[in-house]
Write an enzyme that holds these catalytic residues in place. Sequence first.
Site, short mmCIF file in Angstrom:
data_model
loop_
_atom_site.label_atom_id
_atom_site.label_comp_id
_atom_site.label_asym_id
_atom_site.label_seq_id
_atom_site.Cartn_x
_atom_site.Cartn_y
_atom_site.Cartn_z
N LYS A 114 18.76 -2.71 10.25
CA LYS A 114 17.95 -2.52 11.46
C LYS A 114 18.79 -1.99 12.63
CE LYS A 114 13.88 -5.12 10.51
NZ LYS A 114 12.81 -5.97 10.92
N LYS A 197 11.76 0.14 1.45
CA LYS A 197 10.74 -0.90 1.48
C LYS A 197 9.55 -0.43 2.33
CE LYS A 197 10.92 -4.39 4.31
NZ LYS A 197 10.66 -5.63 5.02
N LYS A 200 6.36 -2.02 8.42
CA LYS A 200 5.48 -1.79 9.58
C LYS A 200 6.06 -0.72 10.50
CE LYS A 200 4.44 -6.67 10.17
NZ LYS A 200 5.59 -7.55 10.44
N1 AQP Z 1 7.44 -4.27 1.51
C1 AQP Z 1 7.28 -5.58 1.35
N2 AQP Z 1 7.04 -6.11 0.12
C2 AQP Z 1 6.87 -7.45 -0.06
N3 AQP Z 1 6.92 -8.34 0.97
C3 AQP Z 1 7.13 -7.84 2.21
N4 AQP Z 1 7.22 -8.44 3.42
C4 AQP Z 1 7.46 -7.50 4.37
N5 AQP Z 1 7.52 -6.30 3.82
C5 AQP Z 1 7.33 -6.47 2.47
C6 AQP Z 1 7.07 -9.89 3.62
O1 AQP Z 1 6.06 -10.09 4.62
C7 AQP Z 1 6.38 -11.26 5.36
C8 AQP Z 1 6.25 -10.98 6.82
O2 AQP Z 1 7.19 -9.99 7.21
P1 AQP Z 1 7.55 -9.84 8.73
O3 AQP Z 1 6.42 -9.36 9.47
O4 AQP Z 1 8.06 -11.12 9.26
O5 AQP Z 1 8.76 -8.86 8.84
P2 AQP Z 1 9.47 -7.83 7.89
O6 AQP Z 1 9.93 -8.47 6.64
O7 AQP Z 1 10.56 -7.20 8.71
O8 AQP Z 1 8.29 -6.85 7.59
P3 AQP Z 1 8.17 -5.30 7.78
O9 AQP Z 1 6.82 -4.93 7.41
O10 AQP Z 1 9.27 -4.59 7.07
O11 AQP Z 1 8.35 -5.08 9.32
P4 AQP Z 1 9.40 -4.23 10.14
O12 AQP Z 1 9.17 -2.82 9.82
O13 AQP Z 1 9.07 -4.58 11.56
O14 AQP Z 1 10.76 -4.70 9.73
C9 AQP Z 1 7.78 -11.69 4.94
O15 AQP Z 1 7.69 -12.78 4.05
C10 AQP Z 1 8.34 -10.48 4.22
O16 AQP Z 1 9.25 -10.84 3.21
#
Ligand code: AQP
Length: 343
Positions: A114, A197, A200
């Site tokens: 990040k 991955k 968001k």
């Molecule tokens: N691609 C993914 N596949 C499976 N699980 C996922 N999670 C996130 N992306 C995937 C799981 O969703 C839960 C909530 O995630 P989060 O909102 O706390 O943050 P994150 O993991 O950082 O999710 P994003 O979507 O990738 O957001 P950004 O882009 O902001 O970093 C967690 O249990 C995560 O494992």
Amino acid sequence: MDKIFSGVQPTGNLHIGNYLGAIKNFVELQNNTKQSTCYYCVVDLHAITVWQDPTKLKKDTLETVACFIAAGIDPKKSIIFNQSKVSIHSELAWIFNCVCRMGWLNRMTQFKEKAGKNRENVSVGLFTYPVLMASDILAYKSNKVPVGEDQKQHLELARDIAKKFNNDFEVDFFPEVEPLIFGGATRVMSLRNGLNKMSKSDISDYSRINIMDSKDLIVNKIKKAKTDSSVIMGEEVLDETGKLSKEIINQRPEACNLLQIFSAISEVSIKETLKNFEGKEFRLLKEALADALIKKIFPIGNEVRKMLNEENYLTEVLEEGAQKAKEQAEENLKEIKNIIGFI
Ligand code: AQP
């Protein structure tokens, strides 16, 4: 009795990765582990580790709660609340900042990804994020944490912090934290690049299927999803545990991703999925996948849209949940302070 804790950041664009890796499992645990207490938290303190527009943060918080409920989390059975309402999370995070070692945080790969080349300019909060995550979990002495695969390293850190606290103070206070990583798609990949991955914050909206996407958008995104030029493979690509082998995922990441999403969304095993599509063109898998997503994801998004008109209801759910969460966490914090020697 198990205590289950997990969180989702209110940063918009909730997608099928968040659903399959986390929220779907939250519902399953709520319904299948009757003796457990489930805490499902909208982690707004984590969200502000990167800049958030205040109006959008409020909207995204409500949308995340609505999504929890629309997906099947019942506020009467589970404790739904937002992190900033229970100040113990922040208080315990300070204590854990003094337990956690710099070297441990320096190893966190998500921070490296990040922060990238911008390391000197990111917030300190982004660096200490996993410490706050440990306090989220341990404020309730939770022992089980359902998450997607990307959170595994952070949970190992939570486990190390709990262990060091217990050792330093010669107590057996915090439980061992166990990650619950299960289901057909624990790491959903981008639709545009099977090596990244699904996320968001990806600038391409076509990299993900959002929970709030319209039917047309779902069809279009799946139609445009990257694949390769070969036909769909057969069961020989499964390893001895019945999962897609590492070799095939490395060779054909996009093909494997679509197959895995289809299998998880339609709840058909990967073996059965391969049997049904072996030797066929991706067009057929894509049609079936778009149908399955419209059947499963679109109704959740629709319900969220309806629920967003009931803002009072959603804020009440958060308020009530926070009260219940506080009761438990306050009791634990009192004991923690006593162990440390605070008067
Ligand atoms: N691609 C993914 N596949 C499976 N699980 C996922 N999670 C996130 N992306 C995937 C799981 O969703 C839960 C909530 O995630 P989060 O909102 O706390 O943050 P994150 O993991 O950082 O999710 P994003 O979507 O990738 O957001 P950004 O882009 O902001 O970093 C967690 O249990 C995560 O494992």
